[in-house]
Design a protein around this motif. Structure first.
Motif, mmCIF file in Angstrom:
data_model
loop_
_atom_site.group_PDB
_atom_site.id
_atom_site.type_symbol
_atom_site.label_atom_id
_atom_site.label_comp_id
_atom_site.label_asym_id
_atom_site.label_seq_id
_atom_site.Cartn_x
_atom_site.Cartn_y
_atom_site.Cartn_z
ATOM 1 N N UNK A 260 0.082 -29.628 14.349
ATOM 2 C CA UNK A 260 -0.952 -28.603 14.567
ATOM 3 C C UNK A 260 -2.233 -29.274 15.067
ATOM 4 N N UNK A 261 -2.305 -29.627 16.336
ATOM 5 C CA UNK A 261 -3.451 -30.400 16.840
ATOM 6 C C UNK A 261 -4.777 -29.657 16.721
ATOM 7 N N UNK A 262 -4.777 -28.386 16.935
ATOM 8 C CA UNK A 262 -6.044 -27.652 16.846
ATOM 9 C C UNK A 262 -6.540 -27.603 15.406
ATOM 10 N N UNK A 263 -5.605 -27.347 14.474
ATOM 11 C CA UNK A 263 -6.000 -27.294 13.071
ATOM 12 C C UNK A 263 -6.526 -28.637 12.591
ATOM 13 N N UNK A 264 -5.832 -29.718 12.975
ATOM 14 C CA UNK A 264 -6.276 -31.052 12.556
ATOM 15 C C UNK A 264 -7.656 -31.364 13.098
ATOM 16 N N UNK A 265 -7.878 -31.040 14.359
ATOM 17 C CA UNK A 265 -9.177 -31.305 14.976
ATOM 18 C C UNK A 265 -10.280 -30.502 14.295
ATOM 19 N N UNK A 266 -9.971 -29.234 13.987
ATOM 20 C CA UNK A 266 -10.979 -28.375 13.354
ATOM 21 C C UNK A 266 -11.378 -28.905 11.979
ATOM 22 N N UNK A 267 -10.398 -29.231 11.162
ATOM 23 C CA UNK A 267 -10.717 -29.653 9.812
ATOM 24 C C UNK A 267 -11.350 -31.038 9.788
ATOM 25 N N UNK A 268 -11.053 -31.869 10.768
ATOM 26 C CA UNK A 268 -11.769 -33.139 10.878
ATOM 27 C C UNK A 268 -13.246 -32.880 11.145
#
Length: 381
Positions: free
Chosen positions: A362-370
């Motif tokens: 889930x690249x978008x989710x990972x980027x967001x939570x980072x």
């Protein structure tokens, strides 16, 4: 204060003829009229002085007396014909002589200069609102509409008079359509109350149209709706409006197009947009979907693996035609990844297992939570 010489007041030489005197007075009246000289406190007095001079010099007998005796000719009853009353002159008489020359352009003509008013009047333009669907706007169409309007009376051929008789000149305004009344220093022009501004009256009105020269009627028209029209497009049908009064020319009909909203497509100029739902599996694994086109056809669209909601694909040339020729627009497919509802127990188990195995997918989710973690850390600092 001694009175100025009347010839000097008008700016003409002694012995000037009637034409020269009238021309000079016209020029003075234009220059000195109080309505045009609101910033000149002396304008009204100078205007009255010019009128007094013209009242004397325009009359041959008064002019002869003035040439011989000067201003004394009109004192103590001398000069015959009773000169300017109270030294002011007959303002209304003098000014009305050139009223038409001065203000004819604004008041619609004048005595001896404008001709009689025509009784024929152009009919009104009509508006018709036509709603069509998007498919008809795409393909174009022939549409028959029924328009309530006024048409020329057949019984009197549009004249408004019974039995072929002719309208007669209005006795009140002598055919001008307007009457004038003297009010103090000014001449006021109004619409003639007898003929309502028509200039003519009908002694024996037509029994069918009651003197109007036209009757109310519905008429059917075939209208060509070109391909590519959109809301606000205006189509003009010359001569299809309301019939004129008493034989006057017919007005025009204007058709205003309103294109209804569509259940599947949204339009933006010549482009179309279609929002298509796809399953999580199709969006993740990729695949093909079938979409409708505005011409009634179908197109197959390949969904790339890992597609997200909002992703667009273009179908070239599948949009709307341009109204005045040229290229056809495109159609854009927008993906809407659909979340399943009312899951079975087995589906829940599979999704939980899948969720545990897809933490790195889930690249978008990972980027967001980072980004969220960095934000909170900076706030603590």
């Amino acid at each position: 204060m001694a009175k100025r010489d009347y010839y000097d007041v008008l700016g003409v030489a002694k012995g000037a003829d009637a034409a020269a005197i009238k021309k000079a007075y016209r020029q003075k009246a234009k220059e000195l009229h109080p309505d045009r000289n609101s910033d000149n406190p002396n304008a009204e007095a100078q205007f009255k002085e010019a009128n007094e001079a013209y009242e004397v010099l325009k009359d041959e007998n008064k002019k002869a007396a003035y040439d011989r005796y000067g201003h004394a000719a009109f004192e103590n009853g001398m000069g015959g014909g009773g000169g300017p009353r109270g030294g002011q002159g007959d303002f209304g008489s003098a000014f009305s002589d050139v009223f038409d020359d001065l203000f004819g352009d604004f008041m619609g003509g004048g005595r001896g200069g404008g001709g009689r008013r025509s009784t024929a009047q152009r009919g009104n333009d009509l508006r018709y609102n036509l709603r069509i669907n998007l498919e008809d706007a795409f393909a174009g169409m022939q549409k028959t509409i029924t328009v309530p309007t006024a048409v020329g009376c057949g019984a009197c051929n549009g004249t408004g008079a019974e039995g072929g008789s002719e309208p007669q000149t209005c006795p009140t305004c002598s055919g001008m359509g307007k009457v004038r009344a003297q009010q103090g220093f000014f001449t006021v022009e109004r619409t003639c109350p007898t003929c309502s501004g028509m200039g003519q009256i009908i002694k024996d009105p037509c029994n069918t149209c009651h003197g109007q020269g036209r009757v109310e009627k519905e008429k059917s028209l075939s209208v060509n709706i070109p391909a590519g029209v959109e809301t606000g497009t205006r189509i003009r049908l010359a001569g299809e409006g309301e019939a004129g009064m008493r034989g006057g020319p017919t007005g025009d009909l204007y058709i205003f197009i309103e294109v209804q909203d569509h259940a599947l497509f949204e339009r933006e100029s010549t482009n179309l947009y279609c929002r298509v739902p796809v399953s999580i599996a199709t969006a993740a694994l990729g695949g093909e979907i079938e979409v409708p086109t505005i011409d009634g056809g179908r197109s197959r669209v390949k969904v790339p693996e890992g597609s997200q909601s909002g992703r667009q694909m273009r179908l070239r040339g599948k949009g709307m035609p341009a109204l005045r020729g040229g290229n056809t627009g495109d159609m854009f497919i927008e993906l809407a990844v659909e979340t399943p509802v009312k899951l079975t127990s087995r589906q829940r188990e599979i999704l939980k297992e899948f969720d545990q195995l897809s933490e790195e997918n889930n690249p978008q989710g990972s980027s967001f939570f980072d980004s969220v973690k960095s934000f909170w850390d900076s706030m603590k600092g």
